[in-house]
Design a protein around this motif. Structure first.
Motif, mmCIF file in Angstrom:
data_model
loop_
_atom_site.group_PDB
_atom_site.id
_atom_site.type_symbol
_atom_site.label_atom_id
_atom_site.label_comp_id
_atom_site.label_asym_id
_atom_site.label_seq_id
_atom_site.Cartn_x
_atom_site.Cartn_y
_atom_site.Cartn_z
ATOM 1 N N MET A 1 0.448 2.911 2.168
ATOM 2 C CA MET A 1 0.825 2.483 0.816
ATOM 3 C C MET A 1 -0.141 1.463 0.270
ATOM 4 O O MET A 1 -0.126 1.160 -0.909
ATOM 5 C CB MET A 1 2.242 1.904 0.813
ATOM 6 N N ALA A 2 -0.982 0.864 1.121
ATOM 7 C CA ALA A 2 -1.935 -0.124 0.622
ATOM 8 C C ALA A 2 -2.990 0.576 -0.213
ATOM 9 O O ALA A 2 -3.733 1.452 0.279
ATOM 10 C CB ALA A 2 -2.569 -0.864 1.780
ATOM 11 N N LEU A 3 -3.048 0.244 -1.476
ATOM 12 C CA LEU A 3 -3.989 0.877 -2.403
ATOM 13 C C LEU A 3 -4.855 -0.181 -3.053
ATOM 14 O O LEU A 3 -4.415 -1.319 -3.275
ATOM 15 C CB LEU A 3 -3.230 1.666 -3.475
ATOM 16 N N ASN A 4 -6.074 0.233 -3.360
ATOM 17 C CA ASN A 4 -6.967 -0.662 -4.094
ATOM 18 C C ASN A 4 -6.814 -0.358 -5.575
ATOM 19 O O ASN A 4 -7.385 0.630 -6.094
ATOM 20 C CB ASN A 4 -8.416 -0.465 -3.638
ATOM 21 N N THR A 5 -6.018 -1.195 -6.238
ATOM 22 C CA THR A 5 -5.798 -0.995 -7.668
ATOM 23 C C THR A 5 -6.062 -2.294 -8.398
ATOM 24 O O THR A 5 -6.093 -3.377 -7.806
ATOM 25 C CB THR A 5 -4.354 -0.546 -7.941
ATOM 26 N N SER A 6 -6.281 -2.161 -9.710
ATOM 27 C CA SER A 6 -6.487 -3.323 -10.568
ATOM 28 C C SER A 6 -6.107 -2.935 -11.975
ATOM 29 O O SER A 6 -5.760 -1.770 -12.258
ATOM 30 C CB SER A 6 -7.949 -3.794 -10.495
ATOM 31 N N ALA A 7 -6.190 -3.921 -12.868
ATOM 32 C CA ALA A 7 -5.865 -3.616 -14.265
ATOM 33 C C ALA A 7 -6.852 -2.635 -14.866
ATOM 34 O O ALA A 7 -6.513 -1.874 -15.785
ATOM 35 C CB ALA A 7 -5.847 -4.921 -15.071
ATOM 36 N N ASP A 8 -8.052 -2.615 -14.333
ATOM 37 C CA ASP A 8 -9.071 -1.685 -14.854
ATOM 38 C C ASP A 8 -9.036 -0.352 -14.136
ATOM 39 O O ASP A 8 -9.583 0.646 -14.657
ATOM 40 C CB ASP A 8 -10.470 -2.306 -14.679
ATOM 41 N N ALA A 9 -8.409 -0.307 -12.941
ATOM 42 C CA ALA A 9 -8.353 0.926 -12.160
ATOM 43 C C ALA A 9 -6.946 1.156 -11.655
ATOM 44 O O ALA A 9 -6.669 1.090 -10.447
ATOM 45 C CB ALA A 9 -9.338 0.861 -10.995
ATOM 46 N N PRO A 10 -5.970 1.386 -12.551
ATOM 47 C CA PRO A 10 -4.596 1.639 -12.121
ATOM 48 C C PRO A 10 -4.444 3.077 -11.628
ATOM 49 O O PRO A 10 -5.334 3.903 -11.799
ATOM 50 C CB PRO A 10 -3.781 1.396 -13.385
ATOM 51 N N ILE A 11 -3.251 3.340 -11.043
ATOM 52 C CA ILE A 11 -2.949 4.702 -10.620
ATOM 53 C C ILE A 11 -1.771 5.205 -11.435
ATOM 54 O O ILE A 11 -0.919 4.420 -11.899
ATOM 55 C CB ILE A 11 -2.635 4.781 -9.117
ATOM 56 N N PRO A 12 -1.651 6.475 -11.624
ATOM 57 C CA PRO A 12 -0.567 7.021 -12.449
ATOM 58 C C PRO A 12 0.806 6.828 -11.776
ATOM 59 O O PRO A 12 0.911 6.687 -10.562
ATOM 60 C CB PRO A 12 -0.924 8.514 -12.552
ATOM 61 N N VAL A 13 1.856 6.870 -12.619
ATOM 62 C CA VAL A 13 3.223 6.733 -12.115
ATOM 63 C C VAL A 13 3.541 7.857 -11.145
ATOM 64 O O VAL A 13 4.180 7.644 -10.106
ATOM 65 C CB VAL A 13 4.233 6.727 -13.280
ATOM 66 N N GLY A 14 3.093 9.041 -11.440
ATOM 67 C CA GLY A 14 3.375 10.160 -10.561
ATOM 68 C C GLY A 14 2.793 9.973 -9.177
ATOM 69 O O GLY A 14 3.402 10.354 -8.168
ATOM 70 N N GLU A 15 1.600 9.371 -9.125
ATOM 71 C CA GLU A 15 0.991 9.135 -7.822
ATOM 72 C C GLU A 15 1.821 8.124 -7.020
ATOM 73 O O GLU A 15 2.024 8.276 -5.809
ATOM 74 C CB GLU A 15 -0.438 8.627 -8.003
ATOM 75 N N VAL A 16 2.272 7.071 -7.714
ATOM 76 C CA VAL A 16 3.117 6.066 -7.035
ATOM 77 C C VAL A 16 4.394 6.714 -6.522
ATOM 78 O O VAL A 16 4.808 6.519 -5.377
ATOM 79 C CB VAL A 16 3.441 4.891 -7.979
ATOM 80 N N SER A 17 5.026 7.536 -7.384
ATOM 81 C CA SER A 17 6.261 8.191 -6.972
ATOM 82 C C SER A 17 6.006 9.139 -5.819
ATOM 83 O O SER A 17 6.809 9.251 -4.881
ATOM 84 C CB SER A 17 6.867 8.942 -8.156
ATOM 85 N N ARG A 18 4.865 9.838 -5.823
ATOM 86 C CA ARG A 18 4.555 10.754 -4.731
ATOM 87 C C ARG A 18 4.339 10.008 -3.416
ATOM 88 O O ARG A 18 4.810 10.428 -2.362
ATOM 89 C CB ARG A 18 3.295 11.547 -5.100
ATOM 90 N N LEU A 19 3.640 8.864 -3.526
ATOM 91 C CA LEU A 19 3.408 8.086 -2.318
ATOM 92 C C LEU A 19 4.721 7.534 -1.736
ATOM 93 O O LEU A 19 4.921 7.528 -0.520
ATOM 94 C CB LEU A 19 2.432 6.943 -2.608
ATOM 95 N N ILE A 20 5.596 7.051 -2.624
ATOM 96 C CA ILE A 20 6.899 6.554 -2.154
ATOM 97 C C ILE A 20 7.683 7.677 -1.491
ATOM 98 O O ILE A 20 8.296 7.507 -0.433
ATOM 99 C CB ILE A 20 7.708 5.941 -3.314
ATOM 100 N N GLY A 21 7.669 8.868 -2.122
ATOM 101 C CA GLY A 21 8.369 10.006 -1.541
ATOM 102 C C GLY A 21 7.820 10.390 -0.190
ATOM 103 O O GLY A 21 8.577 10.736 0.732
ATOM 104 N N GLY A 22 6.487 10.322 -0.032
ATOM 105 C CA GLY A 22 5.897 10.643 1.266
ATOM 106 C C GLY A 22 6.330 9.660 2.350
ATOM 107 O O GLY A 22 6.569 10.040 3.500
ATOM 108 N N TRP A 23 6.453 8.372 1.965
ATOM 109 C CA TRP A 23 6.878 7.379 2.951
ATOM 110 C C TRP A 23 8.345 7.586 3.342
ATOM 111 O O TRP A 23 8.716 7.512 4.498
ATOM 112 C CB TRP A 23 6.657 5.986 2.376
#
Length: 422
Positions: free
Chosen positions: A1-23
Motif C-alpha cells: 500500500m505504500a505509494l509514492n504520491t504527491s499533489a503533482d502526482a496523485p493516483i485515481p480513486v479507482g486505483e486506491v479502491s482497487r488497492l484497498i480491495g486487494g489488501w
C-alpha cells in the motif's frame, strides 16, 4: 500500500479502491458476533442483506449471504436477534464499501447468553463493582428524581403514579430512551450520565417492564454497569419482575423487584409518615404526661414531709439541741475549771509549804557570802568573813567569829596542852 504520491502526482480513486480491495481480499474468514438491526429478504432474490451491529458500541457493518445460508436459520433469526456469523470481508470497489460475506449463521442461544452474563458478572465482581461498601444510601425524601425508562411505557406510568400517590409534591426529571434493541445501551448510558450531572437530582431510577432474556440484555451490558458504578448519585434498578436479575441489579445502590416497588422504596408515603408523626407526637405527649405526673407525685410527697410542712420545727429542734449542748459544754467546762482550780490550789499550797520563804518563816536563815553563794557547810566560812544573813523579813550582815571546825581544833589543842603539862 505504500505509494509514492504527491499533489503533482496523485493516483485515481479507482486505483486506491482497487488497492484497498486487494489488501482486504487477502484477509481470511472470521467469526463475528453482533445483533441484526436491518434485514432485507426480497422475494425471488438470491442474496439476503442485513446489518450487524455491536450492542455495546455505535458500530455496524453490512452483511450479505446467499439465500440458502439464511434459510437455514430463518425460523429462529429475525431483526434484533443476536447471531454469530462466519464471514469473509469484501470490498466493493465501485462504492468504496466494506461488507462481510456470510458463509454460516448461528443464533446465540439463551443458555449461551446467560453463561456470558455469568462470566461477566464474575469478572466485574472481582473488580469490586458489586461490593456492598460501594452502595450509597438513598435520601429520605428526594426533591427531584431522575427516571430513565421507555417512552409512554407501563414502567414509567407505574413509577410516576405510585410516587405521586405516595408523595404528591415529588418532582421527576424523565429521560425517555429505548429499553431494548440496538440503541438501548448507548442511550440509557447517556441518560444516566446526564441525570448524574444534574445538580438537583437526588436519586436515579432505571425502570423497565418485564421481558425475555434477550429483551433485558441491555441492562447486563458492561458499559452500562460501569457507567452506573461511576455515578455519584444513588441509582435504583427496577428492571422486569421479581425473577429477573440483570447485572444492573448488582451494581445499583438499591434493587427494586418492579417499577412499582421502586416508587415505594424511593418515595415515602405521606399518609404513613403522617401517621408516624402522629404516633411519635402521641408517644412524646404520653411520655411528657407520665414524666409530669411522676414529678408531681414526687413533689407532693416531698411537700408532705414534716420538714416541709413545718420548716421551723427543724430549726426549733436544732435550737433545743444546741442549747442542751451549750449547757452541757458549760457544765463540763465548769467542772474542768473547778477541778483545775482545786488542783492549782493544792499545788500552790505544796509549793508554798516547800518554798524557801516558808522555811524562813519558820525562823531559819540563809547565809550568803559576798559573792552571793550560799553557805552550806562550816568549812565554806573562815573566821572573820562577813556574811549576809537572809531571814523572812529581810537580811542583815554578820561576821563569822569561829567555825565549828576551828573550835574543835582549838579545843583539841587545849586538851593536848593540858595533858602535856600534867
Amino acid at each position: 500500500m505504500a505509494l509514492n504520491t504527491s499533489a503533482d502526482a496523485p493516483i485515481p480513486v479507482g486505483e486506491v479502491s482497487r488497492l484497498i480491495g486487494g489488501w482486504i481480499d487477502r484477509l481470511g474468514a472470521v467469526w463475528v458476533e453482533g445483533q441484526i438491526t436491518q434485514l432485507s429478504r426480497r422475494p425471488g432474490a438470491g442474496v439476503v442483506f442485513m446489518t450487524l451491529r455491536d450492542p455495546s458500541h455505535d458500530i455496524s457493518v453490512s452483511v450479505t449471504c446467499y439465500r440458502q445460508v439464511f434459510d437455514a436459520v430463518a425460523d429462529v433469526v429475525s431483526e434484533g436477534a443476536r447471531v454469530v456469523v462466519r464471514a469473509k470481508p469484501e470490498w466493493y470497489e465501485r462504492r468504496g464499501q466494506l461488507s462481510l460475506r456470510a458463509a454460516e449463521i448461528k443464533p446465540v442461544g439463551v443458555g449461551e447468553l446467560l453463561a456470558r452474563i455469568e462470566q461477566l458478572k464474575k469478572s466485574l465482581g472481582a473488580e469490586g463493582l458489586f461490593s456492598p461498601e460501594r452502595k450509597k444510601a438513598l435520601p429520605f425524601l428526594p426533591q427531584l428524581i431522575g427516571l430513565v425508562t421507555g417512552r409512554a411505557s407501563a414502567a414509567e406510568r407505574d413509577v410516576l403514579e405510585n410516587a405521586r400517590h405516595r408523595w404528591p409534591a415529588v418532582r421527576f426529571e424523565v429521560r425517555n430512551v429505548p429499553v431494548q434493541g440496538i440503541h438501548a445501551v448507548p442511550q440509557v448510558v447517556q441518560a444516566v450520565k446526564d441525570l448524574d450531572a444534574h445538580d438537583e437530582v437526588d436519586v436515579i431510577i432505571v425502570a423497565r417492564g418485564g421481558g425475555s432474556v434477550e429483551d433485558l440484555l441491555p441492562f447486563s451490558d458492561e458499559q452500562l454497569v460501569r457507567a452506573v458504578a461511576s455515578c455519584r448519585t444513588p441509582v435504583v434498578s427496577a428492571i422486569g419482575h421479581e425473577p429477573d436479575n440483570p447485572l444492573l441489579d448488582h451494581v445499583a445502590d438499591l434493587r427494586a423487584s418492579t417499577p412499582t416497588d421502586a416508587a415505594k422504596k424511593v418515595v415515602p408515603d405521606v399518609g404513613e409518615e403522617y401517621e408516624r408523626v402522629q404516633w411519635l407526637r402521641d408517644r412524646a405527649r404520653r411520655s411528657m404526661d407520665g414524666f409530669l405526673e411522676r414529678e408531681a407525685r414526687g413533689l407532693a410527697h416531698a411537700l408532705a414531709r414534716p420538714c416541709m410542712e413545718h420548716p421551723h420545727r427543724m430549726v426549733e429542734e436544732r435550737e433545743e439541741q444546741v442549747a442542751a449542748l451549750v449547757d452541757r459544754s458549760r457544765r463540763t467546762l465548769g467542772h474542768l475549771l473547778d477541778r483545775a482550780g482545786s488542783e492549782l490550789t493544792h499545788t500552790h499550797a505544796r509549793v508554798v509549804a516547800l518554798s524557801p520563804a516558808a522555811t524562813l518563816q519558820r525562823g531559819y536563815a540563809v547565809l550568803q557570802k559576798a559573792d552571793g553563794s550560799v553557805v552550806r557547810a562550816p568549812e565554806d566560812v573562815d573566821a572573820g568573813d562577813e556574811l549576809k544573813a537572809r531571814v523572812a523579813e529581810g537580811d542583815f550582815t554578820v561576821r563569822a567569829v569561829q567555825t565549828t571546825a576551828q573550835a574543835e581544833e582549838t579545843a583539841g589543842t587545849a586538851q593536848a596542852d593540858a595533858k602535856s603539862e600534867n
